[in-house]
Design a protein around this motif. Structure first.
Motif, short mmCIF file in Angstrom:
data_model
loop_
_atom_site.label_atom_id
_atom_site.label_comp_id
_atom_site.label_asym_id
_atom_site.label_seq_id
_atom_site.Cartn_x
_atom_site.Cartn_y
_atom_site.Cartn_z
N VAL A 118 10.62 -0.14 27.97
CA VAL A 118 11.23 0.06 26.66
C VAL A 118 10.91 -1.12 25.75
N GLN A 119 11.08 -2.33 26.27
CA GLN A 119 10.82 -3.53 25.47
C GLN A 119 9.36 -3.61 25.05
N THR A 120 8.45 -3.24 25.96
CA THR A 120 7.02 -3.28 25.63
C THR A 120 6.68 -2.28 24.53
N TYR A 121 7.23 -1.09 24.63
CA TYR A 121 6.96 -0.04 23.63
C TYR A 121 7.48 -0.45 22.26
N LEU A 122 8.66 -1.05 22.23
CA LEU A 122 9.24 -1.48 20.94
C LEU A 122 8.43 -2.62 20.32
N LEU A 123 7.87 -3.48 21.17
CA LEU A 123 7.04 -4.58 20.66
C LEU A 123 5.75 -4.06 20.03
N VAL A 124 5.14 -3.06 20.70
CA VAL A 124 3.90 -2.48 20.15
C VAL A 124 4.17 -1.78 18.83
N ASN A 125 5.33 -1.20 18.69
CA ASN A 125 5.68 -0.44 17.48
C ASN A 125 6.78 -1.13 16.68
N GLU A 126 6.65 -2.44 16.57
CA GLU A 126 7.70 -3.20 15.88
C GLU A 126 7.83 -2.88 14.40
N GLU A 127 6.77 -2.35 13.80
CA GLU A 127 6.86 -1.99 12.37
C GLU A 127 7.78 -0.81 12.18
N LEU A 128 7.78 0.11 13.15
CA LEU A 128 8.65 1.28 13.05
C LEU A 128 10.07 0.95 13.49
N TYR A 129 10.20 0.19 14.58
CA TYR A 129 11.52 -0.15 15.13
C TYR A 129 11.82 -1.61 14.76
N ASP A 130 12.09 -1.76 13.48
CA ASP A 130 12.24 -3.10 12.93
C ASP A 130 13.69 -3.55 12.77
N THR A 131 14.65 -2.77 13.30
CA THR A 131 16.06 -3.17 13.27
C THR A 131 16.65 -3.02 14.67
N THR A 152 0.81 -1.22 0.00
CA THR A 152 0.00 0.00 0.00
C THR A 152 0.83 1.26 0.00
N GLY A 153 2.09 1.16 0.51
CA GLY A 153 2.93 2.35 0.59
C GLY A 153 2.53 3.30 1.69
N VAL A 154 1.70 2.85 2.64
CA VAL A 154 1.26 3.70 3.75
C VAL A 154 2.22 3.51 4.92
N LYS A 155 2.76 4.59 5.46
CA LYS A 155 3.69 4.53 6.59
C LYS A 155 2.91 4.24 7.87
N PRO A 156 3.35 3.25 8.66
CA PRO A 156 2.63 2.93 9.90
C PRO A 156 2.71 4.07 10.92
N THR A 157 1.68 4.20 11.69
CA THR A 157 1.62 5.24 12.72
C THR A 157 2.19 4.71 14.03
N GLU A 158 3.01 5.51 14.72
CA GLU A 158 3.60 5.10 16.00
C GLU A 158 2.56 5.19 17.11
N LEU A 159 2.37 4.08 17.79
CA LEU A 159 1.42 4.04 18.90
C LEU A 159 2.12 4.42 20.20
N LYS A 160 1.86 5.59 20.69
CA LYS A 160 2.55 6.06 21.90
C LYS A 160 1.81 5.58 23.15
N ILE A 161 1.87 4.30 23.33
CA ILE A 161 1.21 3.67 24.48
C ILE A 161 2.28 3.17 25.46
N GLY A 162 2.25 3.66 26.65
CA GLY A 162 3.21 3.24 27.67
C GLY A 162 4.63 3.62 27.35
N ALA A 163 4.83 4.82 26.80
CA ALA A 163 6.19 5.28 26.49
C ALA A 163 7.02 5.35 27.77
N PRO A 164 8.29 4.94 27.74
CA PRO A 164 9.13 4.94 28.95
C PRO A 164 9.47 6.36 29.40
N SER A 165 9.77 6.51 30.67
CA SER A 165 10.23 7.78 31.22
C SER A 165 11.76 7.81 31.15
N ASP A 166 12.33 8.96 31.42
CA ASP A 166 13.79 9.08 31.40
C ASP A 166 14.40 8.27 32.55
#
Length: 273
Positions: free
Chosen positions: A42-55, A13-27
């Motif tokens: 951090v691990q949970t957030y990366l799992l939810v947004n694995e399409e964006l953080y795929d490397t 489709t060429g549509v860029k996935p949207t980042e789901l800012k659910i449970g973002a980590p604190s500093d």
């Protein structure tokens, strides 16, 4: 729908996935107590947004971006420097990053932690058995002991000082002078005690007139030179009985018997004539 299906869909489709800012980590600031909970977020957030953080690189850089405070900031800066200076630059795998993070910010010494907690419990139990003022003195020290051995040592020192002070105080109390009450019976203010023999003013004047000793009643010496000085009053009375006679009466008759002075002396000693 699986992750691979989503990637395929995105490519078609060429549509860029949207980042789901659910449970973002604190500093993260490097506090070991919060290290694992932060890593999990951090691990949970990366799992939810694995399409964006795929490397691995994206995942590691994402985690480093939240290490901005305290010792965590210095650690992250060093990690980035080492990674970028490699040829070619590489942040490694996210699994290696996770392992390195745990080694740096979590304590593997569970035995040491358990011993530390045991020390706290022992100190608490030990301090409850001490005299309250000793416990207070230890807590008021510039550096309060953190191990039970230190508490034993300091408690012994303060207890020894306390016993020493009590010992000195006890000695002083024993040495206090308590005068005896020798004035329970009223005395004639006009009477005079001479070596244990009590003379009235009239008797004293009579002894002076006759030149008699205040102690034994004999003539020819003073009481301080009396040969009977130091003898018991009873012996003095017996001797006085032998040598004292009443004085001549107005009609020049002599009467054998004790004088008024002798009677008074005997009464003072509990004797009767």
């Amino acid at each position: 729908m699986s992750g691979s299906s989503l990637k395929g869909t995105t490519a078609v489709t060429g549509v860029k996935p949207t980042e789901l800012k659910i449970g973002a980590p604190s500093d993260f600031d490097g506090d070991q107590k919060n290290a694992m909970s932060w890593l999990y977020s951090v691990q949970t957030y990366l799992l939810v947004n694995e399409e964006l953080y795929d490397t691995d690189t994206k995942k590691v850089v994402y985690a480093l971006s939240y290490m901005k405070k305290g010792v965590a900031h210095s650690w992250a800066a060093t990690f980035q420097k080492v990674s970028l200076e490699k040829t070619p630059p590489s942040f490694g795998t996210f699994a290696d990053f996770t392992k390195y993070f745990k080694e740096s910010f979590t304590s593997p010494d569970t035995v040491g932690t358990a011993i530390a907690k045991l020390y706290v419990a022992l100190i608490e139990f030990f301090s409850q058995g001490l005299k309250p003022f000793i416990t207070n003195r230890i807590h008021m020290m510039e550096t309060t002991p953190t191990k039970i051995e230190g508490w034993y040592t300091q408690a012994q020192k303060f207890d020894a000082k306390w016993r020493k002070v009590n010992e000195i105080s006890g000695r002083k109390e024993k040495k206090m002078f308590h005068p005896r009450n020798n004035f329970s019976k009223e005395k004639d203010p006009n009477a005079m005690d001479v070596d244990g023999v009590r003379l009235s003013k009239e008797e004293r004047d009579h002894h002076i007139k006759e030149g008699r000793c205040f102690g034994c009643g004999n003539k020819g010496h003073l009481s301080r030179e009396c040969p009977d000085k130091g003898k018991t009053p009873q012996k003095k009375v017996k001797k006085i009985c032998k040598i004292v006679e009443v004085e001549e009466s107005d009609d020049e008759e002599k009467v054998a018997g004790p004088s008024i002075a002798l009677v008074n002396i005997a009464r003072a000693l509990g004797k009767d004539f």
